[in-house]
Write a protein that holds these residues in place. Structure first.
Motif, short mmCIF file in Angstrom:
data_model
loop_
_atom_site.label_atom_id
_atom_site.label_comp_id
_atom_site.label_asym_id
_atom_site.label_seq_id
_atom_site.Cartn_x
_atom_site.Cartn_y
_atom_site.Cartn_z
N VAL A 252 -17.19 -22.86 -30.44
CA VAL A 252 -16.87 -23.50 -29.16
C VAL A 252 -16.05 -22.56 -28.29
O VAL A 252 -15.04 -22.02 -28.73
CB VAL A 252 -16.09 -24.82 -29.40
CG1 VAL A 252 -15.70 -25.45 -28.07
CG2 VAL A 252 -16.90 -25.77 -30.25
N SER A 253 -16.49 -22.39 -27.05
CA SER A 253 -15.74 -21.59 -26.07
C SER A 253 -15.10 -22.54 -25.06
O SER A 253 -15.80 -23.27 -24.36
CB SER A 253 -16.68 -20.64 -25.33
OG SER A 253 -17.24 -19.70 -26.20
N PRO A 254 -13.78 -22.55 -24.99
CA PRO A 254 -13.10 -23.49 -24.09
C PRO A 254 -13.26 -23.10 -22.62
O PRO A 254 -13.21 -21.93 -22.27
CB PRO A 254 -11.65 -23.44 -24.53
CG PRO A 254 -11.50 -22.21 -25.31
CD PRO A 254 -12.84 -21.81 -25.82
N SER A 255 -13.42 -24.09 -21.78
CA SER A 255 -13.50 -23.93 -20.33
C SER A 255 -12.08 -23.78 -19.77
O SER A 255 -11.10 -24.08 -20.46
CB SER A 255 -14.18 -25.14 -19.72
OG SER A 255 -13.38 -26.30 -19.93
N ALA B 86 -10.30 -27.04 -20.22
CA ALA B 86 -9.86 -27.25 -21.60
C ALA B 86 -8.61 -26.43 -21.90
O ALA B 86 -7.70 -26.92 -22.58
CB ALA B 86 -10.98 -26.88 -22.57
N ARG C 220 -10.29 -25.31 -28.19
CA ARG C 220 -11.68 -25.55 -28.60
C ARG C 220 -11.90 -27.03 -28.86
O ARG C 220 -12.93 -27.59 -28.48
CB ARG C 220 -12.02 -24.71 -29.82
CG ARG C 220 -11.85 -23.21 -29.57
CD ARG C 220 -11.90 -22.42 -30.85
NE ARG C 220 -10.84 -22.89 -31.76
CZ ARG C 220 -10.74 -22.53 -33.03
NH1 ARG C 220 -11.61 -21.71 -33.57
NH2 ARG C 220 -9.76 -22.99 -33.78
N GLU D 161 -12.04 -28.79 -25.56
CA GLU D 161 -13.36 -28.61 -24.94
C GLU D 161 -14.35 -29.64 -25.47
O GLU D 161 -15.09 -30.25 -24.69
CB GLU D 161 -13.90 -27.20 -25.21
CG GLU D 161 -15.27 -26.94 -24.66
CD GLU D 161 -15.37 -27.05 -23.15
OE1 GLU D 161 -16.46 -27.41 -22.66
OE2 GLU D 161 -14.37 -26.77 -22.43
N ARG E 71 -16.32 -32.64 -23.43
CA ARG E 71 -17.78 -32.77 -23.49
C ARG E 71 -18.22 -34.16 -23.91
O ARG E 71 -19.27 -34.63 -23.50
CB ARG E 71 -18.37 -31.76 -24.48
CG ARG E 71 -18.30 -30.32 -24.02
CD ARG E 71 -18.91 -29.42 -25.07
NE ARG E 71 -18.64 -28.02 -24.79
CZ ARG E 71 -18.98 -27.01 -25.60
NH1 ARG E 71 -19.61 -27.27 -26.74
NH2 ARG E 71 -18.70 -25.77 -25.27
#
Length: 89
Positions: free
Chosen positions: A7-10, A13, A25, A28, A32
């Motif tokens: 998972v790549s956090p925005s 996030a 993560r 995020e 979602r």
């Protein structure tokens, strides 16, 4: 089940992770799985889940997950269908 290592956090996030002292993560994934964030405080994010109910951390759990990696469990996409499968057994 989702491996947090994938998972790549925005940016959102990362911002919420700083406010809530949670892994970015995980935050995020919470975002979602949610329609909206209702409230935050250190350690907790209260959201309206995409299924329509209000809950902490979008119902994501990591306390019952074992094994290698950093896995978390999401709620089923269709909880009623998932539950009815157990009732038939």
């Amino acid at each position: 089940m989702v491996n947090l290592e994938t998972v790549s956090p925005s940016p959102r996030a990362l911002e919420l992770a700083g406010q809530t002292e949670k892994d970015a993560r995980l935050v995020e994934l919470i975002l979602r799985e949610s329609q909206s964030v209702v409230r935050t405080r250190p350690g907790t994010i209260i959201v309206e889940h995409k299924l329509g109910f209000i809950c902490a951390n979008a119902g994501i759990d990591h306390s019952n997950v074992s094994g290698e990696g950093e896995y978390v469990l999401l709620l089923p996409e269709n909880p009623d269908q998932s539950a009815s499968g157990f009732a038939e057994k």
